[in-house]
Design a protein around this motif. Structure first.
Motif, mmCIF file in Angstrom:
data_model
loop_
_atom_site.group_PDB
_atom_site.id
_atom_site.type_symbol
_atom_site.label_atom_id
_atom_site.label_comp_id
_atom_site.label_asym_id
_atom_site.label_seq_id
_atom_site.Cartn_x
_atom_site.Cartn_y
_atom_site.Cartn_z
ATOM 1 N N GLU A 66 0.834 -1.215 0.000
ATOM 2 C CA GLU A 66 0.000 0.000 0.000
ATOM 3 C C GLU A 66 0.863 1.258 0.000
ATOM 4 O O GLU A 66 0.569 2.223 -0.703
ATOM 5 N N ALA A 67 1.945 1.243 0.781
ATOM 6 C CA ALA A 67 2.829 2.414 0.840
ATOM 7 C C ALA A 67 3.505 2.646 -0.506
ATOM 8 O O ALA A 67 3.818 3.781 -0.860
ATOM 9 N N ARG A 68 3.722 1.592 -1.234
ATOM 10 C CA ARG A 68 4.313 1.717 -2.574
ATOM 11 C C ARG A 68 3.349 2.451 -3.515
ATOM 12 O O ARG A 68 3.766 3.211 -4.378
ATOM 13 N N GLN A 69 2.058 2.202 -3.325
ATOM 14 C CA GLN A 69 1.041 2.853 -4.151
ATOM 15 C C GLN A 69 0.750 4.279 -3.677
ATOM 16 O O GLN A 69 0.530 5.173 -4.479
ATOM 17 N N ASP A 70 0.716 4.463 -2.363
ATOM 18 C CA ASP A 70 0.403 5.759 -1.762
ATOM 19 C C ASP A 70 1.694 6.358 -1.203
ATOM 20 O O ASP A 70 2.075 6.079 -0.073
ATOM 21 N N GLN A 71 2.352 7.168 -1.977
ATOM 22 C CA GLN A 71 3.649 7.734 -1.603
ATOM 23 C C GLN A 71 3.551 8.709 -0.425
ATOM 24 O O GLN A 71 4.554 9.043 0.190
ATOM 25 N N GLN A 72 2.344 9.167 -0.116
ATOM 26 C CA GLN A 72 2.175 10.164 0.940
ATOM 27 C C GLN A 72 2.120 9.553 2.334
ATOM 28 O O GLN A 72 2.411 10.223 3.319
ATOM 29 N N GLN A 73 1.713 8.289 2.421
ATOM 30 C CA GLN A 73 1.532 7.667 3.719
ATOM 31 C C GLN A 73 2.700 6.739 4.034
ATOM 32 O O GLN A 73 3.223 6.058 3.151
ATOM 33 N N SER A 74 3.092 6.695 5.289
ATOM 34 C CA SER A 74 4.183 5.811 5.686
ATOM 35 C C SER A 74 3.675 4.381 5.808
ATOM 36 O O SER A 74 2.498 4.142 6.103
ATOM 37 N N ALA A 75 4.574 3.433 5.576
ATOM 38 C CA ALA A 75 4.226 2.020 5.736
ATOM 39 C C ALA A 75 3.831 1.744 7.188
ATOM 40 O O ALA A 75 2.918 0.968 7.458
ATOM 41 N N ARG A 76 4.513 2.412 8.127
ATOM 42 C CA ARG A 76 4.198 2.209 9.543
ATOM 43 C C ARG A 76 2.776 2.671 9.854
ATOM 44 O O ARG A 76 2.036 1.980 10.560
ATOM 45 N N ALA A 77 2.376 3.824 9.337
ATOM 46 C CA ALA A 77 1.015 4.323 9.578
ATOM 47 C C ALA A 77 -0.018 3.394 8.940
ATOM 48 O O ALA A 77 -1.059 3.103 9.543
ATOM 49 N N ILE A 78 0.277 2.906 7.763
ATOM 50 C CA ILE A 78 -0.633 1.967 7.102
ATOM 51 C C ILE A 78 -0.715 0.681 7.919
ATOM 52 O O ILE A 78 -1.799 0.135 8.138
ATOM 53 N N GLY A 79 0.424 0.213 8.413
ATOM 54 C CA GLY A 79 0.438 -0.983 9.253
ATOM 55 C C GLY A 79 -0.391 -0.794 10.509
ATOM 56 O O GLY A 79 -1.133 -1.698 10.918
ATOM 57 N N ALA A 80 -0.286 0.380 11.122
ATOM 58 C CA ALA A 80 -1.077 0.669 12.330
ATOM 59 C C ALA A 80 -2.570 0.654 11.995
ATOM 60 O O ALA A 80 -3.382 0.116 12.763
ATOM 61 N N ASP A 81 -2.937 1.211 10.838
ATOM 62 C CA ASP A 81 -4.338 1.185 10.410
ATOM 63 C C ASP A 81 -4.811 -0.260 10.195
ATOM 64 O O ASP A 81 -5.912 -0.630 10.612
ATOM 65 N N LEU A 82 -3.982 -1.063 9.544
ATOM 66 C CA LEU A 82 -4.338 -2.458 9.305
ATOM 67 C C LEU A 82 -4.495 -3.230 10.618
ATOM 68 O O LEU A 82 -5.409 -4.043 10.764
#
Length: 190
Positions: free
Chosen positions: A162-178
């Motif tokens: 997801e972070a690869r697709q959304d350059q604005q969001q960090s992988a860590r933040a996406i992981g926390a959301d997941l």
């Protein structure tokens, strides 16, 4: 004379630059060695194949999830320790995001390297499961360890994608959301 670690890094970085410039197939090991200012035999001491220049890159830290888990306080509940380790792993990935993006772009153009990417994740899975196993005692603990291993890898892989697709969001933040979505779903099931 260069240090061993520095030589390995120089060779791998040079290879990635050449792969990006000339393409993977058009770049020879001889060209990589010449550009890195090492002999072909020195290059082979560090990397037997072109694929290994990508997936065995010195900037990649093997067993990174397991290492992050083992760094957690042993008194922390197992599920929290695994979740926090996954977030630590993703935070490290964010710190190296430009490199990882370049690496993944190169890997995606090479079918054999793309296939080896699954091997990389399998090694991460095995290492994390063994690390979690250091804190298991009962059969129920063992089953939980299997679930948590899969959960951590799924979160890591999905967040990185997801972070690869959304350059604005960090992988860590996406992981926390997941993780939040997962926890909410588990509560609904219970």
């Amino acid at each position: 004379m260069r240090q061993r670690g520095r030589t390995a890094l120089d060779i791998a970085d040079t290879a990635m630059d050449l792969f990006e410039t000339h393409g993977y197939d058009a770049t020879s090991l001889e060209e990589i060695a010449a550009t890195a200012k090492v002999s072909v035999s020195t290059l082979h001491r560090y990397h037997a194949t072109k694929d290994s220049l990508l997936l065995d890159h010195p900037r990649l830290q093997p067993r990174a999830l397991a290492t992050a888990f083992l760094a957690r306080d042993r008194d922390q509940p197992l599920g929290h320790a695994v979740s926090d380790a996954a977030l630590d792993f993703l935070g490290s990935a964010d710190a190296g995001r430009p490199f990882l993006r370049r690496l993944r772009d190169c890997v995606d153009t090479v079918p054999s390297a793309s296939a080896r990417l699954w091997t990389y994740w399998q090694h991460e899975t095995t290492a994390l499961r063994a690390a979690i196993g250091t804190r298991t005692v009962t059969r129920q603990d063992e089953l939980l360890a299997d679930l948590l291993t899969g959960h951590a890898l799924t979160i890591a892989i999905a967040a990185l994608a997801e972070a690869r697709q959304d350059q604005q969001q960090s992988a860590r933040a996406i992981g926390a959301d997941l993780l939040g979505v997962l926890r909410s779903s588990v509560r609904e099931m219970g």
